[in-house]
Every structure is written in structure tokens, then in C-alpha cells.
Design a protein around this motif. Structure first.
Motif, PDB file in Angstrom:
ATOM      1  N   PRO A  10       1.312  40.257 -15.336  1.00 48.55           N
ATOM      2  CA  PRO A  10       2.611  40.343 -14.657  1.00 48.55           C
ATOM      3  C   PRO A  10       3.743  40.575 -15.651  1.00 48.55           C
ATOM      4  CG  PRO A  10       1.897  38.065 -14.821  1.00 48.55           C
ATOM      5  CD  PRO A  10       0.747  38.901 -15.291  1.00 48.55           C
ATOM      6  N   LYS A  11       4.807  41.200 -15.178  1.00 50.47           N
ATOM      7  CA  LYS A  11       5.964  41.428 -16.034  1.00 50.47           C
ATOM      8  C   LYS A  11       6.737  40.121 -16.210  1.00 50.47           C
ATOM      9  CE  LYS A  11       6.528  46.271 -14.700  1.00 50.47           C
ATOM     10  NZ  LYS A  11       7.442  47.288 -14.111  1.00 50.47           N
ATOM     11  N   PRO A  12       7.375  39.939 -17.361  1.00 53.03           N
ATOM     12  CA  PRO A  12       8.100  38.684 -17.620  1.00 53.03           C
ATOM     13  C   PRO A  12       9.130  38.332 -16.556  1.00 53.03           C
ATOM     14  CG  PRO A  12       7.883  39.946 -19.639  1.00 53.03           C
ATOM     15  CD  PRO A  12       7.394  40.834 -18.525  1.00 53.03           C
ATOM     16  N   ASP A  13       9.790  39.360 -15.970  1.00 49.08           N
ATOM     17  CA  ASP A  13      10.828  39.075 -14.979  1.00 49.08           C
ATOM     18  C   ASP A  13      10.308  39.108 -13.547  1.00 49.08           C
ATOM     19  OD1 ASP A  13      10.361  41.771 -14.857  1.00 49.08           O
ATOM     20  OD2 ASP A  13      12.478  42.368 -14.837  1.00 49.08           O
ATOM     21  N   ALA A  14       8.998  39.206 -13.372  1.00 45.34           N
ATOM     22  CA  ALA A  14       8.420  39.235 -12.024  1.00 45.34           C
ATOM     23  C   ALA A  14       8.562  37.868 -11.356  1.00 45.34           C
ATOM     24  CB  ALA A  14       6.950  39.635 -12.092  1.00 45.34           C
ATOM     25  N   LEU A  15       8.850  37.860 -10.056  1.00 44.25           N
ATOM     26  CA  LEU A  15       8.980  36.607  -9.314  1.00 44.25           C
ATOM     27  C   LEU A  15       7.655  35.854  -9.321  1.00 44.25           C
ATOM     28  CD1 LEU A  15      10.723  34.814  -7.448  1.00 44.25           C
ATOM     29  CD2 LEU A  15       9.824  36.134  -5.528  1.00 44.25           C
ATOM     30  N   ALA A  16       7.713  34.588  -9.718  1.00 38.50           N
ATOM     31  CA  ALA A  16       6.501  33.776  -9.807  1.00 38.50           C
ATOM     32  C   ALA A  16       6.486  32.638  -8.798  1.00 38.50           C
ATOM     33  CB  ALA A  16       6.343  33.208 -11.220  1.00 38.50           C
ATOM     34  N   ALA A  17       7.641  32.104  -8.445  1.00 35.92           N
ATOM     35  CA  ALA A  17       7.683  30.963  -7.524  1.00 35.92           C
ATOM     36  C   ALA A  17       9.081  30.809  -6.948  1.00 35.92           C
ATOM     37  CB  ALA A  17       7.278  29.683  -8.245  1.00 35.92           C
ATOM     38  N   ILE A  18       9.141  30.296  -5.726  1.00 32.16           N
ATOM     39  CA  ILE A  18      10.406  29.883  -5.118  1.00 32.16           C
ATOM     40  C   ILE A  18      10.341  28.376  -4.930  1.00 32.16           C
ATOM     41  CG2 ILE A  18      11.930  30.061  -3.123  1.00 32.16           C
ATOM     42  CD1 ILE A  18      10.886  32.883  -2.679  1.00 32.16           C
ATOM     43  N   VAL A  19      11.225  27.659  -5.615  1.00 30.57           N
ATOM     44  CA  VAL A  19      11.195  26.192  -5.619  1.00 30.57           C
ATOM     45  C   VAL A  19      12.507  25.683  -5.035  1.00 30.57           C
ATOM     46  CG1 VAL A  19      10.995  24.136  -7.058  1.00 30.57           C
ATOM     47  CG2 VAL A  19       9.728  26.213  -7.673  1.00 30.57           C
ATOM     48  N   PHE A  20      12.411  24.748  -4.104  1.00 32.96           N
ATOM     49  CA  PHE A  20      13.613  24.189  -3.506  1.00 32.96           C
ATOM     50  C   PHE A  20      14.231  23.148  -4.435  1.00 32.96           C
ATOM     51  CE2 PHE A  20      11.968  26.021   0.380  1.00 32.96           C
ATOM     52  CZ  PHE A  20      13.131  26.447   0.998  1.00 32.96           C
ATOM     53  N   SER A  21      15.556  23.248  -4.608  1.00 29.61           N
ATOM     54  CA  SER A  21      16.270  22.253  -5.406  1.00 29.61           C
ATOM     55  C   SER A  21      16.358  20.952  -4.610  1.00 29.61           C
ATOM     56  CB  SER A  21      17.668  22.767  -5.767  1.00 29.61           C
ATOM     57  OG  SER A  21      18.444  22.939  -4.593  1.00 29.61           O
ATOM     58  N   SER A  22      16.775  19.900  -5.295  1.00 30.32           N
ATOM     59  CA  SER A  22      16.791  18.572  -4.665  1.00 30.32           C
ATOM     60  C   SER A  22      17.904  18.420  -3.645  1.00 30.32           C
ATOM     61  CB  SER A  22      16.942  17.498  -5.744  1.00 30.32           C
ATOM     62  OG  SER A  22      18.186  17.643  -6.403  1.00 30.32           O
ATOM     63  N   GLY A  23      18.959  19.203  -3.780  1.00 24.36           N
ATOM     64  CA  GLY A  23      20.077  19.067  -2.849  1.00 24.36           C
ATOM     65  C   GLY A  23      21.120  18.072  -3.295  1.00 24.36           C
ATOM     66  N   THR A  24      21.017  17.565  -4.530  1.00 26.03           N
ATOM     67  CA  THR A  24      21.984  16.571  -5.007  1.00 26.03           C
ATOM     68  C   THR A  24      23.365  17.180  -5.207  1.00 26.03           C
ATOM     69  OG1 THR A  24      21.218  16.992  -7.266  1.00 26.03           O
ATOM     70  CG2 THR A  24      20.262  15.109  -6.106  1.00 26.03           C
ATOM     71  N   THR A  25      23.448  18.503  -5.360  1.00 29.46           N
ATOM     72  CA  THR A  25      24.751  19.150  -5.539  1.00 29.46           C
ATOM     73  C   THR A  25      25.151  19.942  -4.293  1.00 29.46           C
ATOM     74  OG1 THR A  25      23.668  21.056  -6.580  1.00 29.46           O
ATOM     75  CG2 THR A  25      24.470  19.314  -8.034  1.00 29.46           C
ATOM     76  N   GLY A  26      24.553  19.656  -3.169  1.00 32.28           N
ATOM     77  CA  GLY A  26      24.824  20.376  -1.927  1.00 32.28           C
ATOM     78  C   GLY A  26      23.539  20.519  -1.140  1.00 32.28           C
ATOM     79  N   LYS A  27      23.471  21.518  -0.275  1.00 29.71           N
ATOM     80  CA  LYS A  27      22.256  21.754   0.477  1.00 29.71           C
ATOM     81  C   LYS A  27      21.163  22.274  -0.451  1.00 29.71           C
ATOM     82  CE  LYS A  27      24.443  22.750   4.941  1.00 29.71           C
ATOM     83  NZ  LYS A  27      24.589  23.750   6.035  1.00 29.71           N
ATOM     84  N   PRO A  28      19.888  21.892  -0.208  1.00 31.76           N
ATOM     85  CA  PRO A  28      18.795  22.417  -1.045  1.00 31.76           C
ATOM     86  C   PRO A  28      18.794  23.942  -1.046  1.00 31.76           C
ATOM     87  CG  PRO A  28      18.013  20.622   0.335  1.00 31.76           C
ATOM     88  CD  PRO A  28      19.406  20.947   0.807  1.00 31.76           C
ATOM     89  N   LYS A  29      18.527  24.488  -2.214  1.00 32.55           N
ATOM     90  CA  LYS A  29      18.533  25.944  -2.368  1.00 32.55           C
ATOM     91  C   LYS A  29      17.151  26.412  -2.824  1.00 32.55           C
ATOM     92  CE  LYS A  29      21.817  25.196  -5.302  1.00 32.55           C
ATOM     93  NZ  LYS A  29      22.190  23.836  -4.922  1.00 32.55           N
ATOM     94  N   GLY A  30      16.769  27.601  -2.389  1.00 28.89           N
ATOM     95  CA  GLY A  30      15.516  28.188  -2.853  1.00 28.89           C
ATOM     96  C   GLY A  30      15.753  28.873  -4.186  1.00 28.89           C
ATOM     97  N   ILE A  31      15.204  28.318  -5.253  1.00 21.50           N
ATOM     98  CA  ILE A  31      15.417  28.848  -6.600  1.00 21.50           C
ATOM     99  C   ILE A  31      14.280  29.805  -6.941  1.00 21.50           C
ATOM    100  CG2 ILE A  31      15.846  28.277  -9.012  1.00 21.50           C
ATOM    101  CD1 ILE A  31      17.847  27.089  -6.980  1.00 21.50           C
ATOM    102  N   MET A  32      14.627  31.048  -7.270  1.00 19.52           N
ATOM    103  CA  MET A  32      13.623  32.051  -7.605  1.00 19.52           C
ATOM    104  C   MET A  32      13.327  31.993  -9.097  1.00 19.52           C
ATOM    105  SD  MET A  32      14.718  35.293  -5.190  1.00 19.52           S
ATOM    106  CE  MET A  32      16.389  35.391  -5.824  1.00 19.52           C
TER     107      MET A  32
END
Length: 243
Positions: free
Chosen positions: A77-99
């Protein structure tokens, strides 16, 4: 599919829509919740069960059994290829899907050595959390990269935790303060925890009494880890009880 999200059909539907999901992977015991979420989304989303197939399109075991081994070197895979979408904890707002890309996951694996290391093929950790939590890959990736052992507990109970630490010779044990306090009450002195080289207490700041008990009764190498799902970065402090 995280249990807390699965049982809130509105939240699950919103997550599927945000991700433009084509496939939903879920535990077998969440089948009814997964069906409801897919139905509410009104999208043609296939379901894959991690346990018994039930009414899902297929199950994970069947996929693995019917698939050829993936040749990573031939299809690097290329270094910048999407590998995972992880949800943040939401401590700074609504949980976000981090790519996260292949590069950020690699850096997470390397960074774990700085905070939780040295991690070697003889190391072993024990987790009681879902893969959807950012802390899961932040801990798992460094251990997998080091060819170490990762054990997963399905339901946390203090006796099960202590018995697993003893049986599997766990070297690094991460729990939140509330769980550690339950462990203290379960008599850790009755188990062989001599393999432990590091324990972590995170999720909230530990009380001085927590650090004291960890030091006296569990392991005298303690770290408090602070994690950031957005960058898969971490910082740690190594507290010691007051003398």
C-alpha cells in the motif's frame, strides 16, 4: 460496530450515512441492532457477522476460509493510503471519524515503543475494550509490530483479569482507575503477577491512593498515558507514591 452505538439506532444510522458505508461488521449478539440500523439508513448495506452468520450476508470465518492469502509485498500500500477510520473520544465535542493513513498507523506502532517500551516478542498485554475506541489501536499496533502477544477479554471482571494476567504472563496491563479499584478489592496478592513490568492507569487522573496501591500491590513501574486519536500521539507520566 460498537455496542453503545449499535443500541442507539439514530446514532448508528447517522454513522452509517456519514461513512457512506457499504458494509457493516458486527458481533453476532448485535444482529437485531445491526438490522435496525441498516433498515433505518435505507441503504443497501451488507452485513458481516463476527460470530454465527445468522441472517447476515456472510460471516468473518467464511470470508477468511474462502480467501487467498494477501501478499503485502506484491501489493504494497502507498504511505498515504487510507488504512483505518477511528472514532475520537468526543472529549472536545462530538466524536469524529478520524481517517488514518498507512503512515500514521506505522508511526503509532513506533511511538508505542517510546511510551510503553521496550516491547519485545516476549511481551504480552491484555485489553478489555472495543476496536472502535482510539486507545485500542494505539495499544495494539505497537505490540503487533513487535511480534508480541495481545490477549482480549470479552467481559471484565477482576478475577478474570487477574487469572488471565497470571496464566498468560501479561507484562503490560492497562486499565482505567475504576477498574483498578475493583482489582484491588479482588485480592491481587493471591495471584502470580510477577511477569508484569508495566501497568498503566488512564482515562482520568488517578488518585494518590490508586498510585500507592498499584505500587505496593501490583507493579512498581506505573505510567499514566494520555492519548489523542486524531494524531495517534501519546504522552505519559510515570508517577511514584510519596514516601
Amino acid at each position: 460496530m460498537q455496542p453503545a452505538c449499535a443500541r442507539d439506532t439514530g446514532k448508528a444510522r447517522a454513522s452509517l450515512a456519514w461513512l457512506e458505508a457499504k458494509v457493516l461488521v458486527h458481533d453476532a449478539d448485535l444482529e437485531a441492532d445491526a438490522i435496525a440500523a441498516v433498515s433505518a439508513s435505507a441503504q443497501p448495506i451488507r452485513r458481516i457477522s463476527l460470530g454465527a452468520r445468522g441472517s447476515a450476508a456472510t460471516d468473518f470465518t467464511a470470508i477468511v476460509a474462502g480467501s487467498e492469502s494477501f501478499d503485502v509485498l506484491a501489493q504494497r500500500p502507498k504511505p498515504d493510503a487510507l488504512a483505518a477510520i477511528v472514532f475520537s473520544s468526543g472529549t472536545t465535542g462530538k466524536p469524529k471519524g478520524i481517517m488514518h493513513s498507512q503512515t500514521t498507523l506505522l508511526e503509532a506502532a513506533k511511538g508505542g515503543q517510546a511510551v510503553m517500551g521496550p516491547i519485545t516478542p516476549d511481551s504480552a498485554t491484555l485489553l478489555y475494550m472495543q476496536p472502535s475506541f482510539a486507545a485500542w489501536p494505539i495499544i495494539v499496533l505497537p505490540f503487533v509490530a513487535a511480534k508480541a502477544k495481545v490477549c482480549f477479554g470479552k467481559v471484565f471482571t477482576p478475577p478474570a483479569f487477574l487469572e488471565t494476567c497470571q496464566r498468560e504472563r501479561i507484562t503490560k496491563a492497562p486499565l482505567v482507575p475504576t477498574m483498578w479499584r475493583m482489582v484491588f478489592e479482588a485480592g491481587p496478592e493471591n495471584y502470580d503477577l510477577s511477569a508484569l513490568t508495566l501497568v498503566s492507569i488512564s482515562g482520568e487522573a488517578p488518585a494518590p491512593s490508586d498510585v500507592r496501591q498499584l505500587y505496593d500491590r501490583i507493579c512498581n513501574n506505573i505510567c499514566c498515558i494520555y492519548l489523542a486519536g486524531e494524531g495517534f500521539t501519546r504522552a505519559a507520566s510515570w508517577p511514584t507514591p510519596a514516601t
